[in-house]
Design an enzyme around this catalytic site. Sequence first.
Site, PDB file in Angstrom:
ATOM      1  N   ARG A 234       0.868  -1.189   0.000  1.00  0.00           N
ATOM      2  CA  ARG A 234       0.000   0.000   0.000  1.00  0.00           C
ATOM      3  C   ARG A 234       0.900   1.233   0.000  1.00  0.00           C
ATOM      4  O   ARG A 234       1.920   1.266   0.703  1.00  0.00           O
ATOM      5  CB  ARG A 234      -0.929   0.031   1.221  1.00  0.00           C
ATOM      6  CG  ARG A 234      -2.122  -0.908   1.122  1.00  0.00           C
ATOM      7  CD  ARG A 234      -3.141  -0.471   0.057  1.00  0.00           C
ATOM      8  NE  ARG A 234      -4.286  -1.372  -0.032  1.00  0.00           N
ATOM      9  CZ  ARG A 234      -4.382  -2.406  -0.868  1.00  0.00           C
ATOM     10  NH1 ARG A 234      -3.414  -2.693  -1.701  1.00  0.00           N
ATOM     11  NH2 ARG A 234      -5.485  -3.146  -0.885  1.00  0.00           N
ATOM     12  N   GLU A 263      -2.557   7.561  -4.782  1.00  0.00           N
ATOM     13  CA  GLU A 263      -2.893   6.950  -6.071  1.00  0.00           C
ATOM     14  C   GLU A 263      -4.359   7.078  -6.458  1.00  0.00           C
ATOM     15  O   GLU A 263      -4.702   6.980  -7.636  1.00  0.00           O
ATOM     16  CB  GLU A 263      -2.510   5.471  -6.076  1.00  0.00           C
ATOM     17  CG  GLU A 263      -3.379   4.579  -5.186  1.00  0.00           C
ATOM     18  CD  GLU A 263      -2.995   3.105  -5.273  1.00  0.00           C
ATOM     19  OE1 GLU A 263      -1.794   2.793  -5.184  1.00  0.00           O
ATOM     20  OE2 GLU A 263      -3.928   2.276  -5.420  1.00  0.00           O
ATOM     21  N   HIS A 295      -0.677  -0.127  -9.836  1.00  0.00           N
ATOM     22  CA  HIS A 295      -1.471  -1.085  -9.044  1.00  0.00           C
ATOM     23  C   HIS A 295      -1.974  -2.248  -9.904  1.00  0.00           C
ATOM     24  O   HIS A 295      -3.171  -2.535  -9.956  1.00  0.00           O
ATOM     25  CB  HIS A 295      -2.643  -0.367  -8.362  1.00  0.00           C
ATOM     26  CG  HIS A 295      -3.030  -1.013  -7.063  1.00  0.00           C
ATOM     27  ND1 HIS A 295      -3.352  -0.292  -5.948  1.00  0.00           N
ATOM     28  CD2 HIS A 295      -3.141  -2.320  -6.689  1.00  0.00           C
ATOM     29  CE1 HIS A 295      -3.653  -1.122  -4.954  1.00  0.00           C
ATOM     30  NE2 HIS A 295      -3.531  -2.352  -5.393  1.00  0.00           N
TER      31      HIS A 295
END
Length: 333
Positions: A234, A263, A295
Site C-alpha cells: 500500500r 494513487e 497497481h
Amino acid sequence: MKVTVFSTKPYDEQFLRRHNQASNHELVFIENRLTSETAALAEGSPAICAFVNDELNARTLAKLAAGGTRFVALRCAGFNNVDLAAAEAHCIQVARVPAYSPHAVAEHAVALLLCLNRHVHKAYNRVREGNFSIDGLMGEDLHGKTVGVVGTGTIGAIFAGIMRGFGCEVLAYDVVENPDCLKAGVRYVSQEELFSRSNVISLHCPLMPQTHHLIDGHTLAGMRDGVFIINTSRGALIDTEAATAAIKSGRIGGLALDVYEEESELFFDDHSDHVIQDDVFMRLTTFPNVLITGHQAFFTNEAMTHISMTTFSNLADFENGRDCPNLVKAKAN
Ligand code: NAD
C-alpha cells in the site's frame, strides 16, 4: 439481488458477468469511484461491490445505509479504505477476497526488482531506437545478496521463497513468525536490523496506523547506501517525499512501486491527455532508478477469476443469511 458495482473497468465487467450466470444478480455497473458524492447511485441495492480506491468512509456508509445497502463486497484483500466501525454502526457487513492470487503479487514484486536491477525498462527503449550500447545498464547479481521482507503473510512468504530460490539470504520482520518461512531458511530479525542489513527491502505488510510511513526519513537513515525498495503493498507505507530526498542523496539506489500514497486520484484511469497536478508523483517519474506500475500486481487471469468467484460466494452468503467466512470486523483493522 440488485448489486451496484463501483469503479468498474471493462475487465471487471467481463469477469463479473461471466461468473454471475449461476447467481443471476441484477448487476449495475458504475464507472465512478464510490465516494460520499456517488453513494446515491446505489439506491435500492442491498449489496454493493467496491475496489481499493473507493472511499468507504463514515459519510459514504451513512448514505449507502440510507439507500438500503446492508452488504459491501470488496473485490480486493486490503480494507484500509473502509471505516469498519461506521459500517457496523450502520449494520452494513463488509466482506473481502482474502487471498486471490498471492503468487500474482509476489511475482510482480520480483518482476519489478529484476527490471529495475538490470535496467530492462531502459534497454527496451534503447533497442527499439537502434541503440545497442550497454553502457549504463550494469546491474548486480541478486545471488548472495540480502533481501529483507517486511510482512511474511501469504504474499510476503511466497516472495521470500522466490528470493531463497535466487540464492539470497532472506531476513524477515513480522509481528508473527510464519513457520513456512522458517522452514525455507528465512531468518526473523528486528525491523531495525532488517533495514540496516538488507540490499533489497520488499514491503508486504498491511497499511494500518502502526505501519503508516514505515519508511520515512528516520528509517531511511538507518538503511544501506544504494538500497533497493520494492512496494507492492500500500502506498502510504512509504513517505514519498522522504523517499524522493533519499533518491536524490543516493541512499535509495532503486525504488519500484506498484502503489502510491495518493494513487486514488491517478491510478486505474487514463490521464495521458491531462496535466497531472501531483508534483510529488511527477518528480518520482523523472528519476532513472524509479520504476512505477499502476497497481497491477494482482492483475492476472487466475486472480481475476478468483476475485470474481469469491465475490459471488460472499454475496450468496449474505443473500441466504449464512455466515460469511470472509467478513472483516472493526477490531481486525
Ligand atoms: P496477509 O494478511 O496474509 O499478510 C500480512 C502480514 O503482515 C501478516 O503476516 C501480518 O502479521 C504482517 N504484519 C501485520 N502488522 C505488521 C507490522 N506492523 N509489521 C510487519 N508485518 C506486519 O496479507 P497478504 O495477502 O500477504 O497481503 C499483503 C498486502 O499486500 C495487503 O495488505 C495489501 O495491502 C497488499 N496487496 C497488494 C496488491 C496489489 O495489487 N498491489 C494485491 C493484493 C494485496
